[in-house]
Design a protein around this motif. Structure first.
Motif, mmCIF file in Angstrom:
data_model
loop_
_atom_site.group_PDB
_atom_site.id
_atom_site.type_symbol
_atom_site.label_atom_id
_atom_site.label_comp_id
_atom_site.label_asym_id
_atom_site.label_seq_id
_atom_site.Cartn_x
_atom_site.Cartn_y
_atom_site.Cartn_z
ATOM 1 N N GLU A 170 31.854 -3.983 -18.497
ATOM 2 C CA GLU A 170 30.439 -3.767 -18.220
ATOM 3 C C GLU A 170 29.980 -2.523 -18.978
ATOM 4 O O GLU A 170 30.791 -1.625 -19.229
ATOM 5 C CB GLU A 170 30.197 -3.568 -16.716
ATOM 6 C CG GLU A 170 30.467 -4.811 -15.875
ATOM 7 C CD GLU A 170 30.147 -4.588 -14.404
ATOM 8 O OE1 GLU A 170 29.600 -3.502 -14.077
ATOM 9 O OE2 GLU A 170 30.456 -5.477 -13.593
ATOM 10 N N PRO A 171 28.705 -2.445 -19.363
ATOM 11 C CA PRO A 171 28.219 -1.246 -20.043
ATOM 12 C C PRO A 171 28.395 -0.011 -19.161
ATOM 13 O O PRO A 171 28.017 -0.013 -17.991
ATOM 14 C CB PRO A 171 26.733 -1.542 -20.277
ATOM 15 C CG PRO A 171 26.656 -3.041 -20.299
ATOM 16 C CD PRO A 171 27.665 -3.495 -19.289
ATOM 17 N N MET A 172 28.987 1.039 -19.721
ATOM 18 C CA MET A 172 29.181 2.311 -19.023
ATOM 19 C C MET A 172 28.877 3.424 -20.014
ATOM 20 O O MET A 172 29.641 3.651 -20.957
ATOM 21 C CB MET A 172 30.621 2.438 -18.505
ATOM 22 C CG MET A 172 31.011 1.431 -17.442
ATOM 23 S SD MET A 172 32.754 1.614 -16.953
ATOM 24 C CE MET A 172 32.732 3.211 -16.144
ATOM 25 N N PHE A 173 27.757 4.111 -19.812
ATOM 26 C CA PHE A 173 27.318 5.139 -20.747
ATOM 27 C C PHE A 173 27.046 6.454 -20.032
ATOM 28 O O PHE A 173 26.429 6.461 -18.959
ATOM 29 C CB PHE A 173 26.017 4.715 -21.446
ATOM 30 C CG PHE A 173 26.166 3.597 -22.440
ATOM 31 C CD1 PHE A 173 26.304 3.873 -23.789
ATOM 32 C CD2 PHE A 173 26.162 2.272 -22.025
ATOM 33 C CE1 PHE A 173 26.425 2.848 -24.713
ATOM 34 C CE2 PHE A 173 26.289 1.241 -22.941
ATOM 35 C CZ PHE A 173 26.420 1.529 -24.288
ATOM 36 N N THR A 174 27.478 7.536 -20.625
ATOM 37 C CA THR A 174 26.965 8.843 -20.209
ATOM 38 C C THR A 174 25.586 8.992 -20.850
ATOM 39 O O THR A 174 25.262 8.294 -21.822
ATOM 40 C CB THR A 174 27.875 9.980 -20.705
ATOM 41 O OG1 THR A 174 27.887 9.972 -22.142
ATOM 42 C CG2 THR A 174 29.299 9.801 -20.189
ATOM 43 N N ASP A 175 24.781 9.893 -20.349
ATOM 44 C CA ASP A 175 23.466 10.117 -20.952
ATOM 45 C C ASP A 175 23.605 10.567 -22.408
ATOM 46 O O ASP A 175 22.854 10.133 -23.289
ATOM 47 C CB ASP A 175 22.689 11.172 -20.156
ATOM 48 C CG ASP A 175 22.232 10.653 -18.797
ATOM 49 O OD1 ASP A 175 22.195 9.408 -18.620
ATOM 50 O OD2 ASP A 175 21.934 11.485 -17.915
ATOM 51 N N LYS A 176 24.586 11.426 -22.655
ATOM 52 C CA LYS A 176 24.810 11.940 -24.001
ATOM 53 C C LYS A 176 25.184 10.817 -24.967
ATOM 54 O O LYS A 176 24.662 10.746 -26.094
ATOM 55 C CB LYS A 176 25.916 12.996 -23.965
ATOM 56 C CG LYS A 176 26.125 13.738 -25.275
ATOM 57 C CD LYS A 176 27.180 14.826 -25.085
ATOM 58 C CE LYS A 176 27.391 15.607 -26.385
ATOM 59 N NZ LYS A 176 28.418 16.676 -26.213
ATOM 60 N N GLN B 69 26.939 -3.408 -27.335
ATOM 61 C CA GLN B 69 26.415 -3.594 -25.983
ATOM 62 C C GLN B 69 24.919 -3.298 -25.915
ATOM 63 O O GLN B 69 24.217 -3.821 -25.048
ATOM 64 C CB GLN B 69 27.171 -2.702 -24.994
ATOM 65 C CG GLN B 69 28.590 -3.162 -24.706
ATOM 66 C CD GLN B 69 29.331 -2.217 -23.768
ATOM 67 O OE1 GLN B 69 28.910 -1.079 -23.547
ATOM 68 N NE2 GLN B 69 30.439 -2.676 -23.222
ATOM 69 N N MET B 70 24.419 -2.474 -26.815
ATOM 70 C CA MET B 70 23.022 -2.035 -26.756
ATOM 71 C C MET B 70 22.112 -2.701 -27.779
ATOM 72 O O MET B 70 20.901 -2.781 -27.579
ATOM 73 C CB MET B 70 22.944 -0.517 -26.930
ATOM 74 C CG MET B 70 23.581 0.266 -25.806
ATOM 75 S SD MET B 70 23.146 2.026 -25.824
ATOM 76 C CE MET B 70 21.425 1.978 -25.339
#
Length: 370
Positions: free
Chosen positions: A205-211, A308-309
């Motif tokens: 699943e998509p997992m992103f920090t803000d950075k 993913q984006m």
């Protein structure tokens, strides 16, 4: 104190997978030990961008974990180097109350040694995804000579058993040996390929920090259009004779020349692509007149985050585990295989020792090498 999980990570993709495991399995009490391979110190910047603090209790560094057991056992210096690292790992395990050890490269000798030594001491051993090596054994022919058997027996009796309490000499002398006899309590795989009792399917699943999210979003501009294509390079210079390396660049030129005027090319260099090769490829793009840019020029993050984006119409590649994750780690995309093209050029030019290419083609284009 609660028992903890220890993840050894020495590539950005391993951290990508480790955090997916923690999310899926709802793991708590997790300790990360991060390292790099060889001189890839830029990985540390990538880790900083990817690291999700809420998933981890503690974050440590271990210099060159991927080779902590040494490349060989020939001198006192070799023995001392490995044993000091062993004591360091034991101390980390004790101080952090570890019960489960997660390792991300099943063909890496240091990971294999870790699994054998510490499983013997009662730790649970979990292997997880690290590209195509997770699914394919290297070619291996057992050495059955009397000389080899004596050498293995002596190394176990004189070194591995007294120092570590296990037999590992056969593994030490045969790095391509199948992992079937390794101690494995659990194995996580993105692709549903393995089906042993200890295998677990990992759903991405998509997992992103803000950075990380901001970096990915800033890499691809709206004005560059929606007709995106990507070229993923491969460090074939490591395996091809220098005199024939031009065939690699010829293949890239044919790829770039085929890109339509309305399409925008994004080049994703392999982390091990050297600067001279990068400059040659960018020169090819410049001369073709194609609109292009290099992705992850400052920080070489995993390409899966981009996929993913953003949607890409096509991805041109030589050898990339990303191809196998199509529709598993990101929405389905059309992949265009370049390895068969450069392999054919090499065969026609009389290039010898194409084992690496042939092993890859067995997976992506098996009919070429029947």
């Amino acid at each position: 104190m609660n028992k903890r999980n220890l993840f050894f990570v020495f590539t950005p993709f391993q951290l990508f997978v480790a955090q997916q495991i923690i999310r899926q399995e709802k793991l708590e009490n997790n300790v990360l030990i991060q390292s790099v391979i060889d001189k890839n110190v830029h990985f540390l910047d990538v880790y900083d961008m990817m690291f999700i603090p809420k998933l981890w209790d503690k974050r440590l560094e271990f210099k060159d974990f991927a080779k902590w057991n040494g490349d060989r056992v020939r001198t006192f210096v070799d023995v001392k180097y490995t044993y000091c690292n062993y004591r360091k790992i034991k101390r980390i395990l004790k101080e952090n109350n570890i019960s489960n050890i997660y390792l991300g490269e099943i063909l890496n000798q240091a990971c294999r040694f870790t699994s054998v030594v510490f499983h013997h001491q009662g730790f649970k051993i979990v292997f997880f995804e690290e590209g195509t090596s997770h699914y394919v054994d290297r070619p291996y022919t057992p050495n059955k000579t009397l000389k080899h058997k004596i050498k293995v027996w002596l190394l176990d009796v004189i070194y591995f058993l007294p120092f570590y309490g296990v037999r590992f000499a056969e593994w030490n002398s045969s790095p391509n040996r199948s992992y079937d006899t390794l101690p494995i309590d659990k194995r996580f795989s993105i692709i549903p390929y393995h089906h042993k009792p200890f295998d677990v399917r990992l759903y991405i699943e998509p997992m992103f920090t803000d950075k990380l999210k901001n970096y990915v979003l800033s890499s691809i501009k709206q004005e560059e259009g929606e007709h995106r294509v990507m070229l993923m390079t491969d460090p074939l210079r490591e395996l091809m004779p220098k005199d024939y390396l031009s065939l690699y660049f010829d293949t890239i030129k044919e790829c770039v020349d085929s890109i339509a005027p309305e399409q925008f090319l994004y080049i994703k260099f392999h982390p091990r692509e050297i600067q001279s090769s990068r400059e040659r490829i960018m020169e090819i793009a410049e001369k073709s007149g194609v609109k292009y840019k290099v992705l992850s020029e400052e920080v070489n993050i995993c390409v899966e985050y981009y996929l993913q984006m953003f949607h890409f119409e096509k991805i041109y590649f030589f050898n990339a585990a990303t191809y196998f994750y199509n529709d598993y780690a990101f929405p389905q995309i059309e992949f265009v295989k370049l390895m068969p093209i450069v392999y054919k050029k090499c065969k026609e030019a009389g290039v010898k020792k194409l084992t690496y290419m042939e092993n890859m083609l067995k997976m992506i284009e098996p009919e070429m090498i029947k």
